[in-house]
Design a protein around this motif. Structure first.
Motif, short mmCIF file in Angstrom:
data_model
loop_
_atom_site.label_atom_id
_atom_site.label_comp_id
_atom_site.label_asym_id
_atom_site.label_seq_id
_atom_site.Cartn_x
_atom_site.Cartn_y
_atom_site.Cartn_z
N THR A 100 0.82 -1.22 0.00
CA THR A 100 0.00 0.00 0.00
C THR A 100 0.85 1.26 0.00
O THR A 100 1.85 1.34 0.72
CB THR A 100 -0.89 0.02 1.26
N LEU A 101 0.42 2.27 -0.78
CA LEU A 101 1.08 3.58 -0.76
C LEU A 101 0.39 4.42 0.31
O LEU A 101 -0.50 5.22 0.02
CB LEU A 101 0.98 4.28 -2.12
N ASN A 102 0.79 4.21 1.57
CA ASN A 102 0.05 4.87 2.65
C ASN A 102 0.90 4.99 3.90
O ASN A 102 1.91 4.30 4.07
CB ASN A 102 -1.23 4.09 2.97
N ALA A 103 0.46 5.89 4.77
CA ALA A 103 1.02 6.07 6.11
C ALA A 103 -0.05 6.81 6.91
O ALA A 103 -0.94 7.42 6.33
CB ALA A 103 2.31 6.88 6.07
N TRP A 104 0.01 6.74 8.24
CA TRP A 104 -0.98 7.43 9.05
C TRP A 104 -0.46 7.68 10.46
O TRP A 104 0.51 7.05 10.90
CB TRP A 104 -2.32 6.70 9.11
N CYS A 105 -1.15 8.61 11.13
CA CYS A 105 -0.86 8.88 12.54
C CYS A 105 -2.19 9.15 13.23
O CYS A 105 -2.90 10.08 12.87
CB CYS A 105 0.07 10.08 12.70
N GLY A 109 -0.56 9.94 18.74
CA GLY A 109 0.76 9.63 18.21
C GLY A 109 1.01 8.19 17.81
O GLY A 109 2.16 7.75 17.75
N LYS A 110 -0.04 7.43 17.52
CA LYS A 110 0.12 6.05 17.06
C LYS A 110 0.28 6.06 15.53
O LYS A 110 -0.65 6.37 14.81
CB LYS A 110 -1.08 5.20 17.46
N MET A 111 1.48 5.69 15.06
CA MET A 111 1.83 5.86 13.65
C MET A 111 2.14 4.55 12.96
O MET A 111 2.56 3.58 13.59
CB MET A 111 3.08 6.75 13.52
N ALA A 112 2.00 4.58 11.63
CA ALA A 112 2.44 3.46 10.80
C ALA A 112 2.77 3.96 9.41
O ALA A 112 2.18 4.94 8.94
CB ALA A 112 1.37 2.37 10.73
N ILE A 113 3.72 3.30 8.78
CA ILE A 113 4.04 3.57 7.38
C ILE A 113 4.18 2.21 6.71
O ILE A 113 4.63 1.24 7.33
CB ILE A 113 5.32 4.42 7.23
N GLY A 116 5.26 -0.45 1.03
CA GLY A 116 4.95 -0.16 -0.36
C GLY A 116 5.32 1.25 -0.77
O GLY A 116 5.90 1.47 -1.83
N ILE A 117 4.98 2.22 0.08
CA ILE A 117 5.24 3.61 -0.28
C ILE A 117 6.74 3.92 -0.27
O ILE A 117 7.23 4.71 -1.07
CB ILE A 117 4.46 4.58 0.64
N ALA A 129 10.30 11.87 5.74
CA ALA A 129 10.01 12.89 6.75
C ALA A 129 8.82 13.75 6.34
O ALA A 129 8.02 14.16 7.19
CB ALA A 129 11.23 13.77 6.97
N GLN A 130 8.68 14.02 5.05
CA GLN A 130 7.54 14.81 4.59
C GLN A 130 6.24 14.04 4.78
O GLN A 130 5.22 14.60 5.20
CB GLN A 130 7.71 15.20 3.12
N ILE A 131 6.26 12.74 4.48
CA ILE A 131 5.07 11.91 4.67
C ILE A 131 4.68 11.87 6.14
O ILE A 131 3.55 12.14 6.53
CB ILE A 131 5.29 10.48 4.16
N MET A 132 5.64 11.53 6.99
CA MET A 132 5.33 11.37 8.40
C MET A 132 5.08 12.72 9.08
O MET A 132 4.28 12.81 10.02
CB MET A 132 6.45 10.61 9.11
N GLY A 133 5.73 13.77 8.59
CA GLY A 133 5.42 15.11 9.10
C GLY A 133 3.98 15.49 8.82
O GLY A 133 3.28 16.05 9.67
N HIS A 134 3.54 15.16 7.62
CA HIS A 134 2.14 15.41 7.23
C HIS A 134 1.19 14.64 8.13
O HIS A 134 0.20 15.19 8.62
CB HIS A 134 1.96 15.00 5.76
#
Length: 257
Positions: A100-105, A109-113, A116-117, A129-134
């Motif tokens: 998957t082309l995805n990440a979330w928070c 503060g529970k995050m995942a990437i 695939g992305i 950093a831009q993805i996770m910063g977003h």
């Protein structure tokens, strides 16, 4: 008359439940408390990771996990500087081994990437950093809590409306979603772009990477449906907006470096 009273009651609830976000200054619907949002997110996160582990989908690549944690640790520090209560959050990041082309928070503060992305787009540290910063920006801006509140308000509105009309109006939910939810969600996405690129810059990651990232996303065919039916700005609009932010972010980035 009765229907009018229901509408007035719903509007009154919405107005009294709005709060000003301490980071963006935008007023947001807050029917769900921060504690409730974080508690439900923690449960969902634990369940997601448990299911991923059972399927063998939690990444065991030590180097990749270390890389992602190193990047997110720097962002977390800056999140705490931007939104002080987040210093008390129990931050966690997982790398899920799926295409998957995805990440979330989530709230709290529970995050995942997803691998695939990272792999398909051949992401640099600055781009991760831009993805996770977003995604972190979504959390400190209270967007998860806001989405929960909107869902609760819409569900309540449909229930009351059905009682007044004497029939089930739940079939109108998709229409209500397009009319009410999507514009705010697009606004939330733009906010997360704005504060996410600043978070990354404060952490010493190149703001130009945000533009490169969305160029890659666009080339990967991840543009999605037309903008008026999407919760995300179109890649072209997003790139244009981020490009305009780069000159403002460069002094922050240079100082952080």
């Amino acid at each position: 008359m009765q229907r009018t009273l229901v509408v007035i009651a719903l509007l009154a609830v919405g107005l009294t439940a709005c709060q000003e976000n301490p980071v963006s200054g935008r007023r947001q619907l807050a029917l769900v408390s921060e504690e409730q949002a974080q508690s439900s997110s923690a449960q969902a996160y634990a369940q997601t990771l448990n299911e991923a582990q059972k399927k063998g989908k939690l990444s065991t690549d030590a180097a990749l996990n270390s890389r992602v944690k190193r990047i997110t640790d720097r962002l977390i520090v800056q999140a705490g500087n931007m939104y002080a209560p987040s210093r008390e959050w129990k931050w966690s990041v997982a790398v899920i081994d799926e295409p998957t082309l995805n990440a979330w928070c989530m709230p709290g503060g529970k995050m995942a990437i997803y691998t695939g992305i990272i792999e398909k787009l051949k992401l640099s540290d600055d781009e991760i950093a831009q993805i996770m910063g977003h995604e972190i920006a979504h959390a400190i801006l209270g967007h998860g809590r806001e989405r929960m509140s909107r869902a609760m308000a819409m569900q309540g509105g449909m229930t009351l409306g059905s009682i007044v009309a004497g029939r089930d109006l739940s079939v109108l939910s998709p229409v209500a979603d397009i009319a009410l939810t999507l514009p705010n969600s697009r606004s939330g996405e733009s906010e997360a772009d704005r504060y996410g690129i600043e978070l990354a810059a404060r952490a010493g990651f190149d703001p130009h990477a945000a533009v490169r990232l969305w160029g890659k996303m666009s080339s990967a065919g991840n543009g999605g449906p037309p903008q008026f039916l999407s919760t995300h700005p179109s890649p072209d609009n997003r790139i244009q907006a981020l490009n305009a932010l780069v000159p403002q972010m460069m002094p922050i980035y240079e100082k952080a470096r």
